[in-house]
Design a protein around this motif. Structure first.
Motif, PDB file in Angstrom:
ATOM      1  N   LEU A  75       0.845  -1.205   0.000  1.00 21.60           N
ATOM      2  CA  LEU A  75       0.000   0.000   0.000  1.00 21.60           C
ATOM      3  C   LEU A  75       0.876   1.250   0.000  1.00 21.60           C
ATOM      4  N   ARG A  76       1.925   1.217   0.826  1.00 19.25           N
ATOM      5  CA  ARG A  76       2.830   2.377   0.891  1.00 19.25           C
ATOM      6  C   ARG A  76       3.445   2.666  -0.464  1.00 19.25           C
ATOM      7  N   MET A  77       3.800   1.561  -1.140  1.00 22.72           N
ATOM      8  CA  MET A  77       4.412   1.726  -2.457  1.00 22.72           C
ATOM      9  C   MET A  77       3.376   2.270  -3.449  1.00 22.72           C
ATOM     10  N   ASN A  78       2.196   1.656  -3.432  1.00 26.41           N
ATOM     11  CA  ASN A  78       1.173   2.046  -4.409  1.00 26.41           C
ATOM     12  C   ASN A  78       0.683   3.471  -4.221  1.00 26.41           C
ATOM     13  N   PHE A  79       0.672   3.906  -2.958  1.00 25.02           N
ATOM     14  CA  PHE A  79       0.129   5.242  -2.694  1.00 25.02           C
ATOM     15  C   PHE A  79       1.227   6.243  -2.323  1.00 25.02           C
ATOM     16  N   ALA A  80       2.454   5.916  -2.702  1.00 29.91           N
ATOM     17  CA  ALA A  80       3.587   6.782  -2.339  1.00 29.91           C
ATOM     18  C   ALA A  80       3.428   8.198  -2.887  1.00 29.91           C
ATOM     19  N   LEU A  81       2.727   8.314  -4.003  1.00 28.49           N
ATOM     20  CA  LEU A  81       2.597   9.646  -4.617  1.00 28.49           C
ATOM     21  C   LEU A  81       1.388  10.420  -4.093  1.00 28.49           C
ATOM     22  N   ALA A  82       0.613   9.786  -3.213  1.00 29.30           N
ATOM     23  CA  ALA A  82      -0.559  10.484  -2.668  1.00 29.30           C
ATOM     24  C   ALA A  82      -0.147  11.153  -1.357  1.00 29.30           C
ATOM     25  N   PRO A  83      -0.048  12.484  -1.333  1.00 30.29           N
ATOM     26  CA  PRO A  83       0.507  13.156  -0.151  1.00 30.29           C
ATOM     27  C   PRO A  83      -0.427  13.134   1.056  1.00 30.29           C
ATOM     28  N   ASN A  84      -1.707  12.817   0.839  1.00 32.00           N
ATOM     29  CA  ASN A  84      -2.663  12.892   1.953  1.00 32.00           C
ATOM     30  C   ASN A  84      -2.919  11.537   2.609  1.00 32.00           C
ATOM     31  N   VAL A  85      -2.104  10.516   2.271  1.00 32.09           N
ATOM     32  CA  VAL A  85      -2.345   9.172   2.811  1.00 32.09           C
ATOM     33  C   VAL A  85      -1.215   8.737   3.720  1.00 32.09           C
ATOM     34  N   GLU A  86      -1.593   8.238   4.878  1.00 32.63           N
ATOM     35  CA  GLU A  86      -0.591   7.680   5.786  1.00 32.63           C
ATOM     36  C   GLU A  86      -0.969   6.220   6.061  1.00 32.63           C
ATOM     37  N   ILE A  87      -0.095   5.311   5.675  1.00 33.06           N
ATOM     38  CA  ILE A  87      -0.351   3.892   5.943  1.00 33.06           C
ATOM     39  C   ILE A  87       0.416   3.534   7.207  1.00 33.06           C
ATOM     40  N   ILE A  88      -0.317   3.058   8.206  1.00 32.50           N
ATOM     41  CA  ILE A  88       0.355   2.640   9.443  1.00 32.50           C
ATOM     42  C   ILE A  88       0.283   1.118   9.510  1.00 32.50           C
ATOM     43  N   GLU A  89       1.448   0.486   9.623  1.00 31.45           N
ATOM     44  CA  GLU A  89       1.432  -0.966   9.819  1.00 31.45           C
ATOM     45  C   GLU A  89       1.207  -1.201  11.299  1.00 31.45           C
ATOM     46  N   GLY A  90       0.072  -1.813  11.653  1.00 31.02           N
ATOM     47  CA  GLY A  90      -0.197  -2.018  13.069  1.00 31.02           C
ATOM     48  C   GLY A  90      -1.516  -2.730  13.281  1.00 31.02           C
ATOM     49  N   ASP A  91      -1.754  -3.071  14.533  1.00 33.56           N
ATOM     50  CA  ASP A  91      -2.960  -3.799  14.938  1.00 33.56           C
ATOM     51  C   ASP A  91      -3.958  -2.772  15.476  1.00 33.56           C
ATOM     52  N   ILE A  92      -5.117  -2.688  14.871  1.00 30.48           N
ATOM     53  CA  ILE A  92      -6.117  -1.704  15.288  1.00 30.48           C
ATOM     54  C   ILE A  92      -6.512  -1.919  16.763  1.00 30.48           C
ATOM     55  N   LEU A  93      -6.314  -3.135  17.264  1.00 32.61           N
ATOM     56  CA  LEU A  93      -6.674  -3.406  18.663  1.00 32.61           C
ATOM     57  C   LEU A  93      -5.560  -3.006  19.632  1.00 32.61           C
ATOM     58  N   ALA A  94      -4.375  -2.733  19.108  1.00 29.23           N
ATOM     59  CA  ALA A  94      -3.257  -2.457  20.009  1.00 29.23           C
ATOM     60  C   ALA A  94      -2.656  -1.067  19.819  1.00 29.23           C
ATOM     61  N   ILE A  95      -2.857  -0.504  18.664  1.00 34.05           N
ATOM     62  CA  ILE A  95      -2.194   0.766  18.353  1.00 34.05           C
ATOM     63  C   ILE A  95      -2.666   1.865  19.315  1.00 34.05           C
ATOM     64  N   ASP A  96      -1.762   2.742  19.672  1.00 31.28           N
ATOM     65  CA  ASP A  96      -2.115   3.811  20.617  1.00 31.28           C
ATOM     66  C   ASP A  96      -2.863   4.916  19.853  1.00 31.28           C
ATOM     67  N   LEU A  97      -4.179   4.893  19.954  1.00 28.04           N
ATOM     68  CA  LEU A  97      -4.993   5.841  19.173  1.00 28.04           C
ATOM     69  C   LEU A  97      -4.850   7.266  19.700  1.00 28.04           C
ATOM     70  N   ASP A  98      -4.420   7.404  20.965  1.00 26.19           N
ATOM     71  CA  ASP A  98      -4.160   8.754  21.487  1.00 26.19           C
ATOM     72  C   ASP A  98      -2.990   9.391  20.736  1.00 26.19           C
ATOM     73  N   THR A  99      -1.994   8.562  20.423  1.00 20.65           N
ATOM     74  CA  THR A  99      -0.838   9.093  19.694  1.00 20.65           C
ATOM     75  C   THR A  99      -1.247   9.503  18.278  1.00 20.65           C
ATOM     76  N   VAL A 100      -2.146   8.704  17.666  1.00 19.55           N
ATOM     77  CA  VAL A 100      -2.553   9.004  16.286  1.00 19.55           C
ATOM     78  C   VAL A 100      -3.492  10.209  16.229  1.00 19.55           C
ATOM     79  N   PHE A 101      -4.473  10.271  17.176  1.00 18.58           N
ATOM     80  CA  PHE A 101      -5.519  11.291  17.057  1.00 18.58           C
ATOM     81  C   PHE A 101      -5.509  12.329  18.183  1.00 18.58           C
ATOM     82  N   GLY A 102      -4.680  12.097  19.195  1.00 15.55           N
ATOM     83  CA  GLY A 102      -4.644  13.025  20.326  1.00 15.55           C
ATOM     84  C   GLY A 102      -3.763  14.223  20.019  1.00 15.55           C
TER      85      GLY A 102
END
Ligand code: SAM
Length: 286
Positions: A75-102
């Protein structure tokens, strides 16, 4: 427009990988989010990018969380030219959502409370963890306002069920405590590759917490619902007597106008809250 790569890794059934292969459905899912031109959107499990490629053209910013390392890299490779996309490799159940959205480090001002910009969430969910994902999104609901999610059809039935029906259970009660539920449309297995064994339904959940309206403390009430629904075949009385004294329970049921022989599945959230409020807080554990 970035294109999805032609070389495709095989799907991993353990990760619930059934990729959407229905362009019209992908468009309907993205459109169910409404106008996102000015919004940051969270996508859960972008997979091979069936929704991602539509979202990035419409959203101001897109954050996509994918557990699979190979898919994330692609996904990172395919969307490398899209400046508004951030692909995070991680587990939605474990990722610290405060860090992402806080609040970002260094941006907090003393005395000024951080007010998050609410984010719509979209995802064709990995079905093996649907309930856990929902509970996590509810726990972090200060960051989210609308959830457009593909779930197994039976789960959609449970999310939208009314009290008293055979589908109504703890997941229905908890979901309806936090959100209004709409069933949007159902897709057959043939809309996915590889096809799952089940039908799939897209639901839209609009965050509308009822905790304040019900005049109950959130954590205590959620634990009370868990206890009440505890063992499906037991009556409410038998489930609740594990924690409450019989005299307290009898008095509270009478006050709330509930027969001791009913099951939790028949009670509206209002009735459950009335019972909870009538019980002594001290014997409720928390
Ligand atoms: N959105 C894509 C689509 O519609 O074709 C893929 C949907 S597929 C049903 C679910 C995706 O969620 C897969 O890509 C899978 O690898 C990913 N996934 C599974 N468990 C996950 C987790 N714990 N956190 C984030 N993504 C996960």
């Amino acid at each position: 427009m970035p294109k999805v790569s032609a070389s495709r890794p095989s799907s991993k059934p353990k990760l619930g990988q059934h990729f959407l292969a229905n362009d019209a459905a992908a468009l309907r899912i993205v459109e169910a989010l409404g106008d996102i031109s000015n919004r940051t959107v969270l996508e859960i499990g972008p997979g091979r990018g069936a929704l991602t490629s539509l979202l990035l053209r419409r959203a101001r910013r897109l954050i996509a969380i994918e557990l699979d390392r190979v898919l994330s890299a692609q996904l990172r490779m395919n969307f490398a030219l899209a400046p508004n996309v951030e692909i995070i490799e991680g587990d939605i159940l474990a990722i610290d959502l405060d860090t992402v959205f806080g609040p970002k480090p260094g941006t907090r001002r003393p005395g000024i409370e951080f007010t998050p910009e609410p984010v719509p969430v979209v995802g064709n969910l990995p079905y093996y963890i649907t309930s856990d994902i929902l509970l996590r999104l509810f726990a972090y609901r200060r960051y989210f306002d609308t959830l457009v999610l593909m779930v197994q059809r039976e789960v959609a039935d449970r999310l939208a069920a009314a009290p008293g029906g055979s589908e109504y259970g703890l997941l229905s009660a908890t979901t309806q405590l936090y959100a209004r539920v709409e069933r949007l449309f159902t897709l057959p297995p043939s809309s996915f590759s590889p096809p799952p064994k089940v039908q799939s339904t897209v639901v839209r959940l609009t965050m509308a917490p009822r905790v304040e309206h019900l005049k109950v403390p959130e954590a205590g009430f959620v634990n009370f619902l868990k206890l009440g629904f505890g063992q499906k075949r037991k009556t409410l009385w038998n489930n609740l007597k594990e924690r409450y004294k019989p005299d307290d329970l009898r008095a509270a049921l009478t006050k709330a106008g509930i027969a001791p022989t009913v099951r939790a599945e028949t009670l509206s959230l209002e009735k459950s809250a009335a019972l909870f409020r009538a019980l002594p807080a001290a014997s409720a554990g928390d």
